[in-house]
Design an enzyme around this catalytic site. Structure first.
Site, mmCIF file in Angstrom:
data_model
loop_
_atom_site.group_PDB
_atom_site.id
_atom_site.type_symbol
_atom_site.label_atom_id
_atom_site.label_comp_id
_atom_site.label_asym_id
_atom_site.label_seq_id
_atom_site.Cartn_x
_atom_site.Cartn_y
_atom_site.Cartn_z
ATOM 1 N N ASN A 1 0.801 -1.230 0.000
ATOM 2 C CA ASN A 1 0.000 0.000 0.000
ATOM 3 C C ASN A 1 0.833 1.278 0.000
ATOM 4 O OD1 ASN A 1 0.176 -1.550 2.582
ATOM 5 N ND2 ASN A 1 -0.379 0.426 3.457
ATOM 6 N N GLN B 1 -4.910 -3.968 -1.996
ATOM 7 C CA GLN B 1 -4.408 -2.972 -2.957
ATOM 8 C C GLN B 1 -4.371 -3.515 -4.377
ATOM 9 O OE1 GLN B 1 -3.445 0.300 -2.630
ATOM 10 N NE2 GLN B 1 -4.020 0.328 -0.478
ATOM 11 N N ALA C 1 -13.949 -3.286 -0.379
ATOM 12 C CA ALA C 1 -14.708 -2.557 -1.403
ATOM 13 C C ALA C 1 -14.254 -1.111 -1.571
ATOM 14 C CB ALA C 1 -16.204 -2.585 -1.057
ATOM 15 N N HIS C 2 -13.872 -0.461 -0.463
ATOM 16 C CA HIS C 2 -13.660 0.996 -0.555
ATOM 17 C C HIS C 2 -12.374 1.408 -1.262
ATOM 18 C CE1 HIS C 2 -10.708 2.043 2.742
ATOM 19 N NE2 HIS C 2 -11.069 0.863 3.189
ATOM 20 N N CYS D 1 -2.430 5.326 8.192
ATOM 21 C CA CYS D 1 -2.545 5.002 9.614
ATOM 22 C C CYS D 1 -1.414 5.614 10.427
ATOM 23 C CB CYS D 1 -2.528 3.499 9.823
ATOM 24 S SG CYS D 1 -3.612 2.659 8.698
HETATM 25 C C1 LIG Z 1 -6.764 -0.575 3.092
HETATM 26 C C2 LIG Z 1 -6.003 -1.830 3.337
HETATM 27 C C3 LIG Z 1 -6.414 -2.789 4.274
HETATM 28 C C4 LIG Z 1 -7.605 -2.559 5.171
HETATM 29 O O1 LIG Z 1 -8.828 -2.612 4.507
HETATM 30 P P1 LIG Z 1 -10.094 -1.997 5.291
HETATM 31 O O2 LIG Z 1 -11.268 -2.418 4.476
HETATM 32 O O3 LIG Z 1 -9.886 -0.512 5.310
HETATM 33 O O4 LIG Z 1 -10.088 -2.590 6.639
HETATM 34 C C5 LIG Z 1 -5.696 -3.934 4.424
HETATM 35 N N1 LIG Z 1 -4.610 -4.163 3.677
HETATM 36 C C6 LIG Z 1 -4.166 -3.287 2.762
HETATM 37 C C7 LIG Z 1 -2.960 -3.616 1.959
HETATM 38 C C8 LIG Z 1 -4.844 -2.089 2.573
HETATM 39 O O5 LIG Z 1 -4.391 -1.214 1.685
#
Ligand SMILES: *Cc1c(COP(=O)(O)O)cnc(C)c1O
Length: 391
Positions: A153, A181, A202-203, A327
Site C-alpha cells: 500500500n 491494494q 470494497a472501498h 494510519c
Molecule cells: C486498506 C487496506 C487494508 C484494510 O482494509 P479496510 O477495508 O480498510 O479494513 C488492508 N490491507 C491493505 C494492503 C490495505 O491497503
C-alpha cells in the site's frame, strides 16, 4: 494557478462511483428485506447478495461459493490468519509473514504472539520484493500459515505471489495474501495463483466503506469467524450489510469491465508525474520498484524536508496526499515499509505517497507539480535557514 481540489490518495480510499451508489440506494429503501427471511422481500435481498457474490468472484477468477463477505479488509485478514493459526495448533504455533505488511496483518501477528504463537517476519530487498530464499529458510515443521501481501500500500511493489504460493504448497502450509491494494488494479486469478485465502475490500475499488470479503479456496477448512446465525454459509454470522454488499458487487463488476483501460490510464499518468517531478525538482528519489508496481502508486522522497509539512502545504492548496501510510500519518514513527527497503530515516521523513485513480486528470497532476515545486522550495529554504542558525 487557480486553486482546485485534487484528490491523490486513492490508496487510502476511493469515492463511491455513481453507478455503484445508484445500485445501492434501493437496498436501503424499497428492497430492505432481511436476506434470511423466507418471504419474497427477504428472498429478493438474498438474491441481490448472490449476484454480488458472483460479481466479486468473477473479478478474481473464483467460484461464488468461495467468496465470504466481511465487514472490512482488516476483518478478512484477521479471520484468515487467526482462525488458521488456532485451528492448526496441534501441528505447530509458527506463522510467517513479511516486514512490509499492512497493520491489519502486523498487529494480528502481535496479537497471536500474546497467545504463545511465534511470528517470523521475512525481509525485502531495496525494491520491496520478498526475499524468497529467506522465506524458504524460515519454514519449519511447526509453520502453519504464510501470509504475504499481493501489492504494498505504501510503495506499490507487486509481490511474486504465484511463486510464494508454490513454496507454501510444496511444504504443505496454508497461504494467505492480502490483496486489498491489488484488487481492481491487476489481473487476479486465484486458480492460477494457487492461494488458499485472499483478502479484499470494497472501498479501495470505488465501492462503499465497511464491506470486504475473504476468498476461501474450495476444500480449505477455515473455522467460523463470527458465531450466531447461518449467514455466509455459517462462517460469518450477522445480518448482512445488504446495500454495502450490493455496492461491492457493482464496483467489482465495473472494475472487471474497465480493468485494461484503468491500468493503462493510471500507468500513463503515474509515469508522467514521476518524470515531471524528477525533471523539475532536485534531490528527489522514487521509492519502490519501477517495473512491478501498482499502476497508480507513486512514493517519493524530497530530501531535506519533512513530509508532514509538505502534506500541510499541499492541503492548503487543496491537494490530498499522504505520508507513508494513512494510519501512521498521525504519528511520527517512520514508515515500517520505507525502513524495510533501507531508506535512511531522515529521508523517510521527507517521503510522500501520491496515489492516482480513475478521476485523476493530467491537469490535476500539473497543478500538483507546480504546488510541489513551490512548497518544496519554501520548505527547503526554511530548513536551510534553521540549520545554518544552529536549530
Ligand atoms: C486498506 C487496506 C487494508 C484494510 O482494509 P479496510 O477495508 O480498510 O479494513 C488492508 N490491507 C491493505 C494492503 C490495505 O491497503
Amino acid at each position: 494557478m487557480e486553486k482546485r481540489q485534487v484528490y491523490l490518495d486513492y490508496g487510502a480510499t476511493t469515492p463511491v462511483k455513481k453507478e455503484v451508489l445508484d445500485a445501492m440506494i434501493p437496498y436501503f429503501t424499497e428492497h430492505f428485506g432481511n436476506p434470511s427471511s423466507l418471504y419474497t422481500q427477504g428472498q429478493e435481498a438474498k438474491h441481490a447478495i448472490d449476484i454480488a457474490r458472483e460479481q466479486v468472484a468473477a473479478l478474481i477468477g473464483a467460484e461464488p461459493r468461495e467468496i465470504f463477505f466481511t465487514g472490512t479488509g482488516s476483518e478478512a485478514d484477521n479471520w484468515a490468519i487467526i482462525e488458521t493459526a488456532l485451528a492448526n495448533q496441534k501441528k505447530g504455533k509458527h506463522i510467517i509473514t513479511s516486514t512490509i505488511e499492512h497493520h491489519a496483518i502486523l498487529h494480528t501477528g502481535d496479537y497471536l504472539e500474546t497467545l504463545g504463537f511465534e511470528v517470523t517476519y521475512i525481509g525485502v530487498d531495496s525494491d520491496g520484493f520478498i526475499k524468497l530464499d529467506e522465506l524458504e529458510a524460515a519454514i519449519r515443521p511447526d509453520t502453519t500459515i504464510i501470509s504475504i501481501m499481493y501489492a504494498n500500500n505504501e510503495i506499490g511493489t507487486i509481490e511474486p505471489i504465484e511463486k510464494i504460493a508454490a513454496i507454501a504448497k510444496k511444504h504443505g502450509i496454508a497461504f494467505h495474501t492480502d490483496a486489498v491494494q491489488a484488487l481492481g488494479n491487476l489481473h487476479i486469478d486465484v486458480k492460477k495463483l494457487g492461494v488458499d485465502l485472499l483478502s479484499m475490500s470494497a472501498h479501495k475499488i470505488y465501492g462503499p466503506k465497511g464491506v470486504g470479503a475473504l476468498y476461501i479456496r474450495k476444500g480449505y477448512q477455515l473455522p467460523t469467524h463470527i458465531h450466531g446465525g447461518g449467514q455466509e454459509n455459517r462462517k460469518r454470522a450477522g445480518t448482512e450489510n445488504l446495500a454495502g454488499i450490493v455496492g461491492f458487487g457493482k464496483a467489482a463488476e465495473l472494475a472487471r469491465e474497465n480493468l485494461v483501460e484503468h491500468i493503462e490510464q493510471e500507468r500513463h499518468l503515474r509515469d508522467y508525474f514521476i518524470e515531471q517531478v524528477l525533471q523539475q525538482i532536485d534531490d528527489v528519489q522514487v521509492n519502490g520498484s519501477l517495473e512491478s508496481r501498482l499502476p497508480g502508486n507513486v512514493n517519493i522522497t524530497f530530501k531535506y524536508i519533512e513530509g508532514e509539512a509538505l502534506l500541510l502545504f499541499l492541503d492548503m492548496k487543496g491537494i490530498a496526499i499522504s505520508t507513508g501510510s494513512a494510519c501512521s500519518s498521525a504519528s511520527l514513527t517512520p514508515s515500517h515499509v520505507l525502513t524495510a527497503i533501507g531508506v535512511p530515516v531522515e529521508q523517510i521523513h521527507g517521503s510522500i505517497r501520491v496515489s492516482i485513480g480513475d478521476f485523476t486528470t493530467k491537469e490535476d497532476l500539473d497543478y500538483t507539480i507546480e504546488a510541489l515545486k513551490e512548497s518544496v522550495a519554501k520548505l527547503r529554504n526554511i530548513s536551510s535557514v534553521s540549520s545554518s542558525s544552529g536549530w
